[in-house]
Write an enzyme that holds these catalytic residues in place. Structure first.
Site, PDB file in Angstrom:
ATOM      1  N   TYR A 132     -20.960  -8.962 -15.245  1.00 45.00           N
ATOM      2  CA  TYR A 132     -21.554 -10.242 -15.637  1.00 45.00           C
ATOM      3  C   TYR A 132     -22.251 -10.155 -16.987  1.00 45.00           C
ATOM      4  CZ  TYR A 132     -25.363  -7.807 -13.206  1.00 45.00           C
ATOM      5  OH  TYR A 132     -26.264  -6.875 -12.778  1.00 45.00           O
ATOM      6  N   ASP A 183       0.837  -1.198   0.000  1.00 47.12           N
ATOM      7  CA  ASP A 183       0.000   0.000   0.000  1.00 47.12           C
ATOM      8  C   ASP A 183       0.876   1.254   0.000  1.00 47.12           C
ATOM      9  OD1 ASP A 183      -2.032  -1.728   0.088  1.00 47.12           O
ATOM     10  OD2 ASP A 183      -2.823  -1.125   2.056  1.00 47.12           O
ATOM     11  N   CYS A 233     -35.638  -3.782  34.937  1.00 47.60           N
ATOM     12  CA  CYS A 233     -36.534  -3.884  36.075  1.00 47.60           C
ATOM     13  C   CYS A 233     -35.675  -3.905  37.322  1.00 47.60           C
ATOM     14  CB  CYS A 233     -37.332  -5.174  35.952  1.00 47.60           C
ATOM     15  SG  CYS A 233     -38.102  -5.673  37.493  1.00 47.60           S
ATOM     16  N   GLU A 256     -22.879  -5.509 -11.444  1.00 49.79           N
ATOM     17  CA  GLU A 256     -23.573  -5.098 -10.227  1.00 49.79           C
ATOM     18  C   GLU A 256     -22.648  -4.244  -9.358  1.00 49.79           C
ATOM     19  OE1 GLU A 256     -26.566  -6.333 -10.390  1.00 49.79           O
ATOM     20  OE2 GLU A 256     -27.461  -6.420  -8.383  1.00 49.79           O
ATOM     21  N   CYS A 295     -42.119  -2.299  35.695  1.00 47.31           N
ATOM     22  CA  CYS A 295     -41.933  -3.619  35.097  1.00 47.31           C
ATOM     23  C   CYS A 295     -43.291  -4.269  34.845  1.00 47.31           C
ATOM     24  CB  CYS A 295     -41.096  -4.495  36.018  1.00 47.31           C
ATOM     25  SG  CYS A 295     -41.007  -6.210  35.488  1.00 47.31           S
ATOM     26  N   CYS A 355     -43.716  -7.333  37.416  1.00 46.41           N
ATOM     27  CA  CYS A 355     -43.796  -7.226  38.873  1.00 46.41           C
ATOM     28  C   CYS A 355     -44.103  -5.822  39.378  1.00 46.41           C
ATOM     29  CB  CYS A 355     -42.505  -7.736  39.508  1.00 46.41           C
ATOM     30  SG  CYS A 355     -41.125  -6.626  39.247  1.00 46.41           S
ATOM     31  N   LYS A 394     -25.773 -14.370  -7.509  1.00 46.34           N
ATOM     32  CA  LYS A 394     -26.625 -13.235  -7.875  1.00 46.34           C
ATOM     33  C   LYS A 394     -26.378 -12.158  -6.825  1.00 46.34           C
ATOM     34  CE  LYS A 394     -31.306 -12.069  -9.330  1.00 46.34           C
ATOM     35  NZ  LYS A 394     -31.454 -10.787  -8.644  1.00 46.34           N
ATOM     36  N   ARG A 400     -29.750   0.846 -14.177  1.00 48.15           N
ATOM     37  CA  ARG A 400     -30.625   0.089 -15.052  1.00 48.15           C
ATOM     38  C   ARG A 400     -31.938   0.836 -15.306  1.00 48.15           C
ATOM     39  NH1 ARG A 400     -34.739  -3.586 -14.056  1.00 48.15           N
ATOM     40  NH2 ARG A 400     -35.124  -4.996 -15.796  1.00 48.15           N
ATOM     41  N   LYS A 431     -33.411 -18.429  -6.819  1.00 48.12           N
ATOM     42  CA  LYS A 431     -33.398 -17.571  -5.637  1.00 48.12           C
ATOM     43  C   LYS A 431     -33.206 -18.389  -4.363  1.00 48.12           C
ATOM     44  CE  LYS A 431     -34.350 -13.576  -5.965  1.00 48.12           C
ATOM     45  NZ  LYS A 431     -35.458 -12.738  -6.408  1.00 48.12           N
ATOM     46  N   TYR A 466       2.260   1.910  -3.335  1.00 47.49           N
ATOM     47  CA  TYR A 466       1.186   2.407  -4.192  1.00 47.49           C
ATOM     48  C   TYR A 466       0.951   3.899  -3.915  1.00 47.49           C
ATOM     49  CZ  TYR A 466      -3.470   2.827  -6.298  1.00 47.49           C
ATOM     50  OH  TYR A 466      -4.549   3.221  -7.060  1.00 47.49           O
ATOM     51  N   ASP A 467       0.881   4.227  -2.639  1.00 50.23           N
ATOM     52  CA  ASP A 467       0.638   5.619  -2.262  1.00 50.23           C
ATOM     53  C   ASP A 467       1.728   6.544  -2.812  1.00 50.23           C
ATOM     54  OD1 ASP A 467      -1.591   4.811  -0.953  1.00 50.23           O
ATOM     55  OD2 ASP A 467      -0.684   4.826   1.048  1.00 50.23           O
ATOM     56  N   CYS A 498     -39.096 -10.183  41.050  1.00 53.10           N
ATOM     57  CA  CYS A 498     -39.798 -10.195  39.766  1.00 53.10           C
ATOM     58  C   CYS A 498     -39.951 -11.624  39.235  1.00 53.10           C
ATOM     59  CB  CYS A 498     -39.014  -9.340  38.767  1.00 53.10           C
ATOM     60  SG  CYS A 498     -39.734  -9.331  37.122  1.00 53.10           S
ATOM     61  N   ASP A 529     -26.551  -8.904  -4.623  1.00 56.62           N
ATOM     62  CA  ASP A 529     -27.673  -8.091  -4.180  1.00 56.62           C
ATOM     63  C   ASP A 529     -27.245  -6.629  -4.156  1.00 56.62           C
ATOM     64  OD1 ASP A 529     -30.197  -7.546  -3.454  1.00 56.62           O
ATOM     65  OD2 ASP A 529     -30.085  -8.416  -1.450  1.00 56.62           O
ATOM     66  N   SER A 584     -34.263  -8.137 -17.175  1.00 55.92           N
ATOM     67  CA  SER A 584     -34.103  -8.817 -15.890  1.00 55.92           C
ATOM     68  C   SER A 584     -34.220 -10.321 -16.135  1.00 55.92           C
ATOM     69  CB  SER A 584     -35.097  -8.301 -14.871  1.00 55.92           C
ATOM     70  OG  SER A 584     -36.377  -8.718 -15.217  1.00 55.92           O
ATOM     71  N   GLU A 639     -22.994 -18.203 -11.433  1.00 54.32           N
ATOM     72  CA  GLU A 639     -22.339 -17.215 -10.582  1.00 54.32           C
ATOM     73  C   GLU A 639     -23.323 -16.677  -9.548  1.00 54.32           C
ATOM     74  OE1 GLU A 639     -22.594 -13.529 -13.770  1.00 54.32           O
ATOM     75  OE2 GLU A 639     -20.907 -14.902 -13.839  1.00 54.32           O
TER      76      GLU A 639
HETATM   77  S1  IVH Z   1     -27.344 -11.347 -15.579  1.00 61.65           S
HETATM   78  C1  IVH Z   1     -30.131 -10.569 -19.159  1.00 61.65           C
HETATM   79  N1  IVH Z   1     -25.862 -11.952 -13.530  1.00 61.65           N
HETATM   80  O1  IVH Z   1     -30.217  -9.545 -11.169  1.00 61.65           O
HETATM   81  C2  IVH Z   1     -29.432 -11.004 -17.932  1.00 61.65           C
HETATM   82  N2  IVH Z   1     -27.671 -10.477 -13.204  1.00 61.65           N
HETATM   83  O2  IVH Z   1     -33.013 -10.201 -12.007  1.00 61.65           O
HETATM   84  C3  IVH Z   1     -28.899  -9.871 -17.173  1.00 61.65           C
HETATM   85  N3  IVH Z   1     -27.870  -9.636 -10.917  1.00 61.65           N
HETATM   86  O3  IVH Z   1     -30.900  -6.725 -13.097  1.00 61.65           O
HETATM   87  C4  IVH Z   1     -28.572 -10.149 -15.781  1.00 61.65           C
HETATM   88  N4  IVH Z   1     -26.125 -10.691 -10.110  1.00 61.65           N
HETATM   89  O4  IVH Z   1     -29.190  -6.511 -11.219  1.00 61.65           O
HETATM   90  C5  IVH Z   1     -26.923 -11.254 -13.970  1.00 61.65           C
HETATM   91  N5  IVH Z   1     -24.430 -12.539 -11.776  1.00 61.65           N
HETATM   92  C6  IVH Z   1     -25.480 -11.847 -12.234  1.00 61.65           C
HETATM   93  C7  IVH Z   1     -26.234 -11.024 -11.400  1.00 61.65           C
HETATM   94  C8  IVH Z   1     -27.335 -10.358 -11.927  1.00 61.65           C
HETATM   95  C9  IVH Z   1     -27.111  -9.855  -9.837  1.00 61.65           C
HETATM   96  C10 IVH Z   1     -29.072  -8.787 -10.929  1.00 61.65           C
HETATM   97  C11 IVH Z   1     -29.051  -7.698 -11.962  1.00 61.65           C
HETATM   98  C12 IVH Z   1     -30.275  -7.916 -12.789  1.00 61.65           C
HETATM   99  C13 IVH Z   1     -31.119  -8.776 -11.918  1.00 61.65           C
HETATM  100  C14 IVH Z   1     -31.999  -9.648 -12.756  1.00 61.65           C
END
Ligand code: IVH
Length: 678
Positions: free
Chosen positions: A228, A32, A430, A176, A412, A415, A118, A139, A318, A35-36, A436, A120, A81, A116
């Site tokens: 992705y 680090d 309490c 993401e 309380c 009691c 998903k 998006r 999911k 790098y700095d 109690c 959040d 989506s 991969e």
């Molecule tokens: S692929 C056409 N890969 O999930 C396919 N989406 O429900 C495009 N997301 O809007 C999405 N991780 O925000 C893809 N590894 C991943 C993801 C991913 C999270 C989210 C993304 C998308 C939503 C779709």
């Protein structure tokens, strides 16, 4: 000048390469500090030659504030989506649908899928022209998003300039933006300290951060990114045959991809990956809400095409939701072991984290106020792993007009004793103590426990029975029990009843430290009880001690002292003590100095390591010194004892190698007990 501009370009290139090594390859090549240094060099050169500053310079990540709102961005290629699968069966259907539709030589083989996590977070589109990041957009509704370039530029793992070569003139990368769990907790901690409302989850925190008008704020809340997918890509570029291969290209150009991405085969491969990741979900550094599977072969993807909403070649499997919305019906008060009042949310039952939940903790009043949770609100309930379900916040947009604010009771609910609040703690409790009923069973169990009166055969179940049968209310009632009464209890044999009565009788002969400890005064543990006994030498003296006198005892602070005063001020506690003394409870007098002389620690060198559960390091040190030991910080051949708490490390190994006597915390406390009682 051209020499300088080359030098500058070279440093920029080096910095970008180190960014890639650090963020994308997870394999830093310099420290680090180095790098700095490099970064400072660039800053200085740019200060000297401001005309050479370009927007894609690593120094230009944090720009000016956006004057008014966010510009709209129409996506060149819509951001779709994904369809969802909630079970293995739905996943099997997905695989089967694809198998049926794909007409290729692969037909009889298991299909290859890129799997991969998903993430959040929030989907963004990054547009690179001639390798330079020119625009970042959310998006939005899939067609039109918002321009968040100024904020995305602050994300260190996103290259302002692509690495290597071979990238298309126009490249839109999709992925993401998310906030890691450690960053989320740190930011929330800071919010709490300032009295600000905390974010309910990392996703909201990431969204709030990405929507900042001032990028200097975004820069203080480090976001992360995994890509992705892609949008527009200039025609001259020939995209490889497989999605997984394209990820390798993206990574080579300096774009972070998820290291957990993997190619799996057929239905068994889909399910194995899901199970593997479900098991590791809570250990990941970031939140994921499922798995995304994409058919790996891009030609096959094209063959399958899209429905009106989703690609047919991908699906999101999911996980069971860890956060759901439900209605907060009421807030009740639960009286805990030490009398602490915990607000408990009564909820409309919901399925969360794989179980039905109708109660959730709200922790304390401060948190309710901070989160602005009101009775009647729609609330977000979270249950992750084996953690107790909690209310993380209210959905303010859903708030009805007739919600009610919660107030802590002044008495309380169990009691009627006064509710007290410690000045520097968020906890209300309490003051009823042994009186109690909610605390009573716990207090009774504490009273008979090994380190207190040590009455064998009196487990929690039997205590429940005794309390329910109204045979025991307070500790002194144990001493009035007789064999006949006990025989009336379910599943009580004569032998056990006789044994129990004998054990109760034997416990009358005790010690003052044990007696003090057995009373279950908040914050008065075994070690404090011993200090108090040693200092005051009699129960009367302790009962009459003033705040100042109490604080004079080693390791007794303001809080403990106040608990003691409060406890001895309650008439019902005094009545119990009197009952115990009348029942014949007694102990030998304490002679303060006698113990030190023949202490096994006298003149010995002791070392403390690891984390102690029952006492602080300082308390342990004070105890040892009082017994004539010398406490040292490091192990040597001269060390006599090592007292090792949890997670002891190198000191323990060294002590063992030197053949030094090692005591666990429990052993140490036991010895202290023996020494103190002479
Ligand atoms: S692929 C056409 N890969 O999930 C396919 N989406 O429900 C495009 N997301 O809007 C999405 N991780 O925000 C893809 N590894 C991943 C993801 C991913 C999270 C989210 C993304 C998308 C939503 C779709």
């Amino acid at each position: 000048m051209s020499n300088i501009s080359e030098q500058i370009a070279q440093i920029r290139q080096q910095i970008e390469a180190h960014n890639q090594a650090y963020y994308v390859l997870d394999n830093p090549r310099i420290s680090d500090a180095q790098y700095d240094l490099l970064y400072r060099q660039l800053v200085e050169l740019e200060q000297q030659y401001p005309s050479l500053i370009i927007p894609s310079s690593p120094t230009q990540r944090v720009g000016a504030k956006v004057a008014s709102g966010f510009q709209e961005v129409r996506h060149a290629v819509p951001m779709l989506s994904l369809d969802n699968a909630f079970s293995d069966e739905e996943l099997a259907d997905f695989n089967q649908r694809i198998e049926q539709r794909i007409q290729s030589s692969l037909e009889k083989k298991a299909l290859a899928y890129a799997a991969e996590p998903k993430m959040d977070g929030l989907a963004v589109n990054l547009r690179y022209e001639q390798g330079v990041l020119v625009q970042a957009a959310t998006r939005g509704d899939g067609e039109v998003g918002e321009d968040v370039t100024h904020n995305v530029r602050t994300i260190r793992s996103i290259p302002l300039k692509l690495q290597g070569d071979g990238w298309p003139d126009i490249l839109e990368v999709r992925g993401e933006v998310f906030m890691s769990k450690p960053v989320f907790h740190k930011i929330n901690q800071a919010h709490l300290e300032k009295g600000d409302k905390p974010f309910v989850n990392p996703r909201n925190a990431a969204a709030g951060t990405l929507r900042q008008l001032d990028p200097s704020i975004t820069a203080q809340r480090p976001l992360s990114f995994f890509c992705y997918g892609w949008g527009q890509v200039s025609d001259e570029f020939s995209i490889p045959a497989d999605y997984s291969e394209m990820l390798v290209y993206l990574k080579r150009w300096g774009l972070p991809t998820n290291p957990l991405a993997k190619v799996v085969f057929g239905q068994p491969g889909l399910v194995d990956y899901y199970q593997d990741l479900s098991a590791r979900r809570d250990q990941l550094d970031y939140e994921i809400d499922g798995i995304v599977y994409k058919l790996d072969n891009l030609e096959a993807q094209a063959q399958l095409g899209f429905t009106s909403k989703f690609p047919r070649w991908a699906i999101a499997r999911k996980f069971p939701a860890q956060e759901v919305w439900t209605k907060l019906v009421a807030i009740d008060i639960q009286v805990g072991r030490t009398g602490a009042l915990t607000p408990v949310a009564r909820l409309e039952p919901v399925f969360v984290g794989g179980v039905m939940v109708s109660n959730a903790t709200l922790h304390n009043l401060d948190e309710i106020q901070r989160k602005d949770v009101r009775i009647g609100d729609t609330v977000i309930v979270r249950r992750a792993g084996d953690v107790i379900p909690e209310v993380v916040g209210a959905v303010v947009s859903q708030r009805p007009a007739d919600t009610q604010l919660f107030e802590m009771p002044t008495h309380c609910p169990e009691c009627g004793s006064d509710v007290v609040k410690e000045a520097d703690k968020a906890v209300y409790s309490c003051s009823g103590g042994l009186f109690c009923p909610a605390q009573r069973k716990r207090a009774l169990a504490h009273f008979v426990s090994r380190k207190a009166m040590d009455i064998q055969g009196l487990g929690e179940k039997l205590i429940d029975q005794l309390v329910s049968a109204d045979l025991v209310k307070h500790p002194d009632d144990f001493y009035a029990l007789n064999v006949d009464e006990l025989l009336n209890l379910e599943r009580m044999a004569i032998k056990s009843a006789q044994k129990l009565v004998a054990a109760i009788e034997a416990s009358k002969q005790t010690t003052l430290p044990r007696f003090i400890y057995s009373l279950g005064i908040p914050e008065v543990g075994e070690v404090t009880a011993k200090q108090l006994a040693k200092h005051f030498t009699s129960l009367e003296a302790l009962q009459q001690a003033s705040l100042e006198q109490l604080i004079a005892v080693p390791d007794v602070g303001d809080i403990v002292a106040q608990h003691l005063i409060q406890f001895f001020a309650q008439p019902h506690n005094l009545a119990v003590i009197e009952g115990l003394l009348n029942a014949g409870m007694h102990w030998p007098d304490i002679e303060p100095q006698a113990v030190v002389i023949d202490s096994m620690f006298a003149g010995k060198i002791c070392v403390l390591t690891g984390s102690l559960q029952q006492m602080t390091r300082e308390q342990a040190k004070a105890e040892l010194e009082q017994l004539g030991a010398k406490v040292s910080g490091s192990i040597s051949a001269k060390t006599d004892f090592l007292i090792a708490g949890d997670k002891a490390g190198s000191k323990l190994t060294k002590a063992q190698a030197l053949g030094i006597t090692v005591l666990t915390e429990a052993e140490f406390i036991e010895i202290l007990g023996e020494q103190a009682h002479g």
